[in-house]
Design a protein around this motif. Sequence first.
Motif, PDB file in Angstrom:
ATOM      1  N   PHE A  37     -62.679 -84.855 -21.587  1.00 43.43           N
ATOM      2  CA  PHE A  37     -63.740 -83.932 -21.237  1.00 43.43           C
ATOM      3  C   PHE A  37     -63.142 -82.555 -21.007  1.00 43.43           C
ATOM      4  N   ARG A  38     -63.987 -81.546 -21.041  1.00 41.65           N
ATOM      5  CA  ARG A  38     -63.531 -80.208 -20.718  1.00 41.65           C
ATOM      6  C   ARG A  38     -64.596 -79.482 -19.915  1.00 41.65           C
ATOM      7  N   GLY A  47     -68.304 -83.743 -22.723  1.00 44.24           N
ATOM      8  CA  GLY A  47     -67.547 -84.779 -23.397  1.00 44.24           C
ATOM      9  C   GLY A  47     -67.054 -84.287 -24.741  1.00 44.24           C
ATOM     10  N   VAL A  48     -65.757 -84.371 -24.966  1.00 45.81           N
ATOM     11  CA  VAL A  48     -65.129 -83.866 -26.184  1.00 45.81           C
ATOM     12  C   VAL A  48     -64.876 -84.974 -27.186  1.00 45.81           C
ATOM     13  N   ALA A  49     -64.251 -86.049 -26.731  1.00 45.51           N
ATOM     14  CA  ALA A  49     -63.886 -87.153 -27.610  1.00 45.51           C
ATOM     15  C   ALA A  49     -63.687 -88.405 -26.781  1.00 45.51           C
ATOM     16  N   SER A  50     -63.940 -89.560 -27.385  1.00 47.41           N
ATOM     17  CA  SER A  50     -63.737 -90.826 -26.699  1.00 47.41           C
ATOM     18  C   SER A  50     -63.146 -91.846 -27.659  1.00 47.41           C
ATOM     19  N   ILE A  51     -62.523 -92.862 -27.082  1.00 46.91           N
ATOM     20  CA  ILE A  51     -61.993 -93.973 -27.863  1.00 46.91           C
ATOM     21  C   ILE A  51     -62.168 -95.237 -27.034  1.00 46.91           C
ATOM     22  N   ASP A  52     -62.765 -96.266 -27.630  1.00 51.00           N
ATOM     23  CA  ASP A  52     -63.035 -97.460 -26.868  1.00 51.00           C
ATOM     24  C   ASP A  52     -61.906 -98.471 -27.005  1.00 51.00           C
ATOM     25  N   ARG A  58     -65.412 -91.254 -31.023  1.00 48.59           N
ATOM     26  CA  ARG A  58     -66.584 -90.397 -31.097  1.00 48.59           C
ATOM     27  C   ARG A  58     -66.158 -88.987 -30.726  1.00 48.59           C
ATOM     28  N   TYR A  59     -66.850 -88.010 -31.290  1.00 47.01           N
ATOM     29  CA  TYR A  59     -66.528 -86.616 -31.051  1.00 47.01           C
ATOM     30  C   TYR A  59     -67.787 -85.805 -30.825  1.00 47.01           C
ATOM     31  N   ALA A  60     -67.661 -84.806 -29.978  1.00 50.24           N
ATOM     32  CA  ALA A  60     -68.719 -83.822 -29.861  1.00 50.24           C
ATOM     33  C   ALA A  60     -68.820 -83.046 -31.162  1.00 50.24           C
ATOM     34  N   ASP A  61     -70.036 -82.641 -31.512  1.00 54.17           N
ATOM     35  CA  ASP A  61     -70.231 -81.904 -32.757  1.00 54.17           C
ATOM     36  C   ASP A  61     -69.377 -80.638 -32.819  1.00 54.17           C
ATOM     37  N   SER A  62     -69.151 -80.018 -31.683  1.00 56.54           N
ATOM     38  CA  SER A  62     -68.434 -78.756 -31.655  1.00 56.54           C
ATOM     39  C   SER A  62     -66.959 -78.878 -32.021  1.00 56.54           C
ATOM     40  N   VAL A  63     -66.414 -80.096 -31.988  1.00 57.96           N
ATOM     41  CA  VAL A  63     -64.985 -80.271 -32.254  1.00 57.96           C
ATOM     42  C   VAL A  63     -64.697 -81.157 -33.454  1.00 57.96           C
ATOM     43  N   LYS A  64     -65.713 -81.706 -34.085  1.00 53.79           N
ATOM     44  CA  LYS A  64     -65.500 -82.582 -35.237  1.00 53.79           C
ATOM     45  C   LYS A  64     -64.730 -81.851 -36.335  1.00 53.79           C
ATOM     46  N   GLY A  65     -63.728 -82.527 -36.856  1.00 53.56           N
ATOM     47  CA  GLY A  65     -62.898 -81.941 -37.893  1.00 53.56           C
ATOM     48  C   GLY A  65     -61.740 -81.128 -37.380  1.00 53.56           C
ATOM     49  N   ARG A  66     -61.732 -80.810 -36.085  1.00 61.54           N
ATOM     50  CA  ARG A  66     -60.656 -80.011 -35.498  1.00 61.54           C
ATOM     51  C   ARG A  66     -59.828 -80.794 -34.482  1.00 61.54           C
ATOM     52  N   PHE A  67     -60.471 -81.684 -33.752  1.00 60.91           N
ATOM     53  CA  PHE A  67     -59.795 -82.448 -32.701  1.00 60.91           C
ATOM     54  C   PHE A  67     -59.671 -83.908 -33.120  1.00 60.91           C
ATOM     55  N   THR A  68     -58.596 -84.558 -32.674  1.00 65.13           N
ATOM     56  CA  THR A  68     -58.379 -85.967 -32.954  1.00 65.13           C
ATOM     57  C   THR A  68     -57.910 -86.674 -31.694  1.00 65.13           C
ATOM     58  N   GLY A 102     -71.985 -97.640 -20.800  1.00 67.87           N
ATOM     59  CA  GLY A 102     -72.778 -96.455 -21.032  1.00 67.87           C
ATOM     60  C   GLY A 102     -72.355 -95.627 -22.230  1.00 67.87           C
ATOM     61  N   ASN A 103     -72.863 -94.409 -22.258  1.00 70.56           N
ATOM     62  CA  ASN A 103     -72.573 -93.452 -23.311  1.00 70.56           C
ATOM     63  C   ASN A 103     -71.151 -92.929 -23.136  1.00 70.56           C
ATOM     64  N   PRO A 104     -70.289 -93.082 -24.135  1.00 74.20           N
ATOM     65  CA  PRO A 104     -68.880 -92.716 -23.948  1.00 74.20           C
ATOM     66  C   PRO A 104     -68.606 -91.224 -23.847  1.00 74.20           C
ATOM     67  N   LEU A 105     -69.586 -90.376 -24.122  1.00 76.36           N
ATOM     68  CA  LEU A 105     -69.405 -88.935 -23.980  1.00 76.36           C
ATOM     69  C   LEU A 105     -70.174 -88.357 -22.798  1.00 76.36           C
TER      70      LEU A 105
END
Length: 123
Positions: A37-38, A47-52, A58-68, A102-105
């Motif tokens: 999170f940030r 929520g920026v990104a999550s991994i189960d 999962r990624y927030a739309d604002s960071v898709k393609g830039r964050f991993t 719950g919702n991971p983001l």
Amino acid sequence: QVQLVESGGGSVQAGGSLRLSCAASGYTFSGYSMAWFRQAPGKEREGVASIDSLGLTRYADSVKGRFTISKDNAKSTLWLQVNSLTPDDTAMYYCAANRPFGNPLRADSYKYWGQGTQVTVSS
């Protein structure tokens, strides 16, 4: 007791990259959902990104393609690779963990939090 410690933040120019790390202890790492999170001053925690536990990301739309987001269960370590940074990415970045729920983001899906690592991006 669950403990999460972030590192890897810093100050970079727009277009730069960082790799944030979260070292976890006190729980069975592989069985938990993890997230980044940030939060910037005056803004809600995002929520920026999550991994189960199975590795689904999962990624927030604002960071898709830039964050991993990635993890190493054997090392109990979570990472966030952040590329093509812009000033809008400036924030305190937090690592979070919980048993799957719950919702991971959403921030309220997580029980355990680190203290954060600051990312500052200048133009």
